[in-house]
Design a protein around this motif. Sequence first.
Motif, PDB file in Angstrom:
ATOM      1  N   PRO A  56       0.788  -1.230   0.000  1.00  0.00           N
ATOM      2  CA  PRO A  56       0.000   0.000   0.000  1.00  0.00           C
ATOM      3  C   PRO A  56       0.827   1.291   0.000  1.00  0.00           C
ATOM      4  N   GLU A  57       2.173   1.169   0.194  1.00  0.00           N
ATOM      5  CA  GLU A  57       2.962   2.403   0.222  1.00  0.00           C
ATOM      6  C   GLU A  57       3.130   2.949  -1.201  1.00  0.00           C
ATOM      7  N   VAL A  58       3.092   4.252  -1.306  1.00  0.00           N
ATOM      8  CA  VAL A  58       3.330   4.922  -2.588  1.00  0.00           C
ATOM      9  C   VAL A  58       4.838   5.115  -2.723  1.00  0.00           C
ATOM     10  N   THR A  59       5.420   4.544  -3.764  1.00  0.00           N
ATOM     11  CA  THR A  59       6.882   4.636  -3.894  1.00  0.00           C
ATOM     12  C   THR A  59       7.358   5.260  -5.204  1.00  0.00           C
ATOM     13  N   GLN A  60       6.582   5.149  -6.281  1.00  0.00           N
ATOM     14  CA  GLN A  60       7.046   5.684  -7.571  1.00  0.00           C
ATOM     15  C   GLN A  60       5.849   5.849  -8.499  1.00  0.00           C
ATOM     16  N   GLY A  61       6.093   6.544  -9.626  1.00  0.00           N
ATOM     17  CA  GLY A  61       5.035   6.691 -10.625  1.00  0.00           C
ATOM     18  C   GLY A  61       4.181   7.922 -10.438  1.00  0.00           C
ATOM     19  N   PHE A  62       4.617   8.872  -9.602  1.00  0.00           N
ATOM     20  CA  PHE A  62       3.817  10.073  -9.339  1.00  0.00           C
ATOM     21  C   PHE A  62       4.661  11.328  -9.595  1.00  0.00           C
ATOM     22  N   GLN A 121       1.327   4.537  10.990  1.00  0.00           N
ATOM     23  CA  GLN A 121       0.175   4.458  10.073  1.00  0.00           C
ATOM     24  C   GLN A 121       0.386   3.357   9.028  1.00  0.00           C
ATOM     25  N   ARG A 122       1.596   3.292   8.491  1.00  0.00           N
ATOM     26  CA  ARG A 122       1.871   2.265   7.482  1.00  0.00           C
ATOM     27  C   ARG A 122       1.721   0.864   8.078  1.00  0.00           C
ATOM     28  N   ALA A 123       2.178   0.692   9.293  1.00  0.00           N
ATOM     29  CA  ALA A 123       2.060  -0.626   9.936  1.00  0.00           C
ATOM     30  C   ALA A 123       0.591  -0.984  10.144  1.00  0.00           C
ATOM     31  N   ARG A 124      -0.208   0.016  10.532  1.00  0.00           N
ATOM     32  CA  ARG A 124      -1.639  -0.229  10.770  1.00  0.00           C
ATOM     33  C   ARG A 124      -2.336  -0.612   9.454  1.00  0.00           C
ATOM     34  N   VAL A 125      -2.003   0.089   8.391  1.00  0.00           N
ATOM     35  CA  VAL A 125      -2.634  -0.201   7.095  1.00  0.00           C
ATOM     36  C   VAL A 125      -2.282  -1.619   6.637  1.00  0.00           C
ATOM     37  N   ARG A 126      -1.022  -1.982   6.729  1.00  0.00           N
ATOM     38  CA  ARG A 126      -0.604  -3.341   6.305  1.00  0.00           C
ATOM     39  C   ARG A 126      -1.271  -4.410   7.165  1.00  0.00           C
ATOM     40  N   ALA A 127      -1.361  -4.129   8.462  1.00  0.00           N
ATOM     41  CA  ALA A 127      -1.953  -5.126   9.366  1.00  0.00           C
ATOM     42  C   ALA A 127      -3.426  -5.364   9.045  1.00  0.00           C
ATOM     43  N   LEU A 133       3.713  25.794  -2.492  1.00  0.00           N
ATOM     44  CA  LEU A 133       2.918  25.423  -1.320  1.00  0.00           C
ATOM     45  C   LEU A 133       3.591  25.924  -0.039  1.00  0.00           C
ATOM     46  N   PRO A 134       2.773  26.312   0.958  1.00  0.00           N
ATOM     47  CA  PRO A 134       3.345  26.782   2.225  1.00  0.00           C
ATOM     48  C   PRO A 134       3.758  25.596   3.106  1.00  0.00           C
ATOM     49  N   LEU A 135       4.972  25.130   2.929  1.00  0.00           N
ATOM     50  CA  LEU A 135       5.427  23.903   3.602  1.00  0.00           C
ATOM     51  C   LEU A 135       6.389  24.231   4.738  1.00  0.00           C
ATOM     52  N   ARG A 136       6.468  23.290   5.664  1.00  0.00           N
ATOM     53  CA  ARG A 136       7.525  23.323   6.670  1.00  0.00           C
ATOM     54  C   ARG A 136       8.340  22.042   6.517  1.00  0.00           C
ATOM     55  N   ALA A 137       9.475  21.992   7.185  1.00  0.00           N
ATOM     56  CA  ALA A 137      10.288  20.776   7.128  1.00  0.00           C
ATOM     57  C   ALA A 137       9.654  19.675   7.975  1.00  0.00           C
ATOM     58  N   GLY A 138       9.898  18.419   7.612  1.00  0.00           N
ATOM     59  CA  GLY A 138       9.394  17.288   8.384  1.00  0.00           C
ATOM     60  C   GLY A 138      10.148  17.147   9.694  1.00  0.00           C
ATOM     61  N   THR A 139       9.526  16.443  10.644  1.00  0.00           N
ATOM     62  CA  THR A 139      10.120  16.237  11.961  1.00  0.00           C
ATOM     63  C   THR A 139      10.173  14.741  12.274  1.00  0.00           C
ATOM     64  N   GLU A 140      10.809  14.410  13.365  1.00  0.00           N
ATOM     65  CA  GLU A 140      10.826  13.001  13.804  1.00  0.00           C
ATOM     66  C   GLU A 140       9.423  12.521  14.122  1.00  0.00           C
ATOM     67  N   GLU A 141       8.609  13.418  14.675  1.00  0.00           N
ATOM     68  CA  GLU A 141       7.225  13.042  15.006  1.00  0.00           C
ATOM     69  C   GLU A 141       6.456  12.685  13.731  1.00  0.00           C
ATOM     70  N   ASP A 142       6.681  13.429  12.665  1.00  0.00           N
ATOM     71  CA  ASP A 142       6.008  13.113  11.390  1.00  0.00           C
ATOM     72  C   ASP A 142       6.413  11.719  10.915  1.00  0.00           C
ATOM     73  N   GLN A 143       7.701  11.421  10.976  1.00  0.00           N
ATOM     74  CA  GLN A 143       8.172  10.104  10.521  1.00  0.00           C
ATOM     75  C   GLN A 143       7.644   8.995  11.425  1.00  0.00           C
ATOM     76  N   GLY A 144       7.568   9.275  12.710  1.00  0.00           N
ATOM     77  CA  GLY A 144       7.028   8.279  13.642  1.00  0.00           C
ATOM     78  C   GLY A 144       5.566   7.982  13.352  1.00  0.00           C
ATOM     79  N   ASP A 145       4.786   9.032  13.108  1.00  0.00           N
ATOM     80  CA  ASP A 145       3.367   8.836  12.782  1.00  0.00           C
ATOM     81  C   ASP A 145       3.211   8.076  11.465  1.00  0.00           C
ATOM     82  N   LEU A 146       4.071   8.398  10.491  1.00  0.00           N
ATOM     83  CA  LEU A 146       3.973   7.716   9.195  1.00  0.00           C
ATOM     84  C   LEU A 146       4.272   6.222   9.356  1.00  0.00           C
ATOM     85  N   GLY A 147       5.302   5.904  10.109  1.00  0.00           N
ATOM     86  CA  GLY A 147       5.641   4.494  10.322  1.00  0.00           C
ATOM     87  C   GLY A 147       4.503   3.738  10.997  1.00  0.00           C
TER      88      GLY A 147
END
Length: 386
Positions: free
Chosen positions: A178-184, A231-237, A215-229
Motif C-alpha cells: 500500500p505504500e506509494v513509492t514511484q510513478g507520481f 500508520q503504514r504498519a496499521r494499514v498493512r496489518a 505550497l506553504p510547507l515546513r520541514a518534516g520532523t521526527e514526530e512526522d516520521q514516527g506517525d507515518l511508520g
Amino acid sequence: MSPAPSDTAGVLERKDLGRLLEVLNGAGYRVVGPRVRDGAIVYDELRTEEDLPIGWRDRQEAGTYRLERSEDGRVFDFNVGPHSWKKYLFPPHHLLWSTRQEGNRLQVAPGPTLEDKPLAFLGVRACELAALQISDRVFQGGVVDPTYSQRRSSALIIAVECSTSAPTCFCPSMRTGPEVTQGFDLSLRELLSPWGHRFLVEAATDRGRALLRQLPLRAGTEEDQGDLGAQRARVRAGIQRSLPVDEAHDLLQENLEHPRWETVGRRCLACTNCTMACPTCFCSTTEEVPSLSGETSEHFRRWDSCFNLAFSQLHTISVRSSIASRYRQWLNHKLGTWWDQFGTSGCVGCGRCITWCPVGIDLTEELAALRAKAPSTPTTAQGAKA
Ligand code: SF4
Ligand code: SF4
C-alpha cells in the motif's frame, strides 16, 4: 519559526490543503479526484477543497459498499471506489470519427480533439499507480492508442498513500502497495495524531517540484516520521486477503478443466461489473450509429466485457457460450496469459471486482480453491468446456 522544507519534500498543514487546489487550478489543470456522489466515492471534477470527501469513510466487503461519516475530519479516509482513472484515459464511450455524405462524396471528420486543459489526477492510490503502468503497456507498448497516449503524457499524477485498508484489498501480495513509492509527480501522506493534522508532501518530477515550491510547507520532523511508520504498519496489518501472484499463471493453465469453473459459473451473473470497475480491463468494441436520414454516421468506441456473450462471437456463434467459460477466460487472462502478452499480471489487488460483484465472487477465493483441490477428470458439463 519552523525549519525550511527541502526542494523535494515538506509538510503541508491541513488548513493549507486548499492552496494545492488553487495552485493546480492556477497552473491550468482540470483537476479530477474523489468526491461523494450517489452514495459512493467516485472520481469527478474538483474545484475547491470542499469537493473532497472530507469526513467520509467507506465500508466494503465482497458484494457490499457503503459510506459512513467519520468524526475526525480526515480527507482521504477511504480506499478505492467503483471508478478508476481509466475512464479519463480510455473513455467509456468515445467518438472516433464521423462521416457526412455531400453529393457523391463522403467527408470523414475525426472525433473531438482533446480538451485544452491537461488533467491533474488528485488522490491516486499505490495500486492505481501500478494500474496506470500496466495500462501504459497495453495502450502504448506496441500500437499506440492516441487518445490514451495524449491524455496520459499530459496528466499530472498526485498520489495519496492509503491511511486505511479495506477487507477487499490485497495489494501487498501483488507487490503494488500500500505504500506509494514511484510513478507520481507529487505525493501526499495524510497524518492525524496529537502532533496535528497534516500532509507529508514529496515531489518526484520537475512538474511536481514546481508545484511544491508554491505550497506553504515546513520541514518534516521526527514526530512526522514516527506517525507515518505507525500508520503504514496499521494499514498493512488490516490487509487480510492475498493472492499467489507468481503461481497464478501455471496454476490456471494446469486447471482449465477444474470443476471449480462450473461452481463459480453457477454463481456468476455475467453482469460485467467486475470488468467495468477493474482499473486495467481494456476490452472495447466499436459501433456505427447512422442518422435516420442516412446522410451522417458516427463511429464510437465503447467499453465491452469478456463476460458478454457476443464478445466472443465468430461467424454468428459465440465460442464461449457458458458463463463458466467466460469467467474462466477472464481470470485466466487477468492473472495468467496477461503475463505472456504484457510481461506483468493484469491485477493490482485493488479489490474492486470483489466489492462490486453483486453476488460477492472473490478472485482470491477462486485461486485458493484451484490451489486446494487437485484437478479432477475433465468435466463433461458444457459449461467451462464451451
Ligand atoms: S482484477 Fe479485481 S482486484 Fe485485480 S485489478 Fe481488477 S478489479 Fe482490482
Ligand atoms: S464475477 Fe460478479 S461482477 Fe463479474 S460478471 Fe460475474 S456476477 Fe458480475
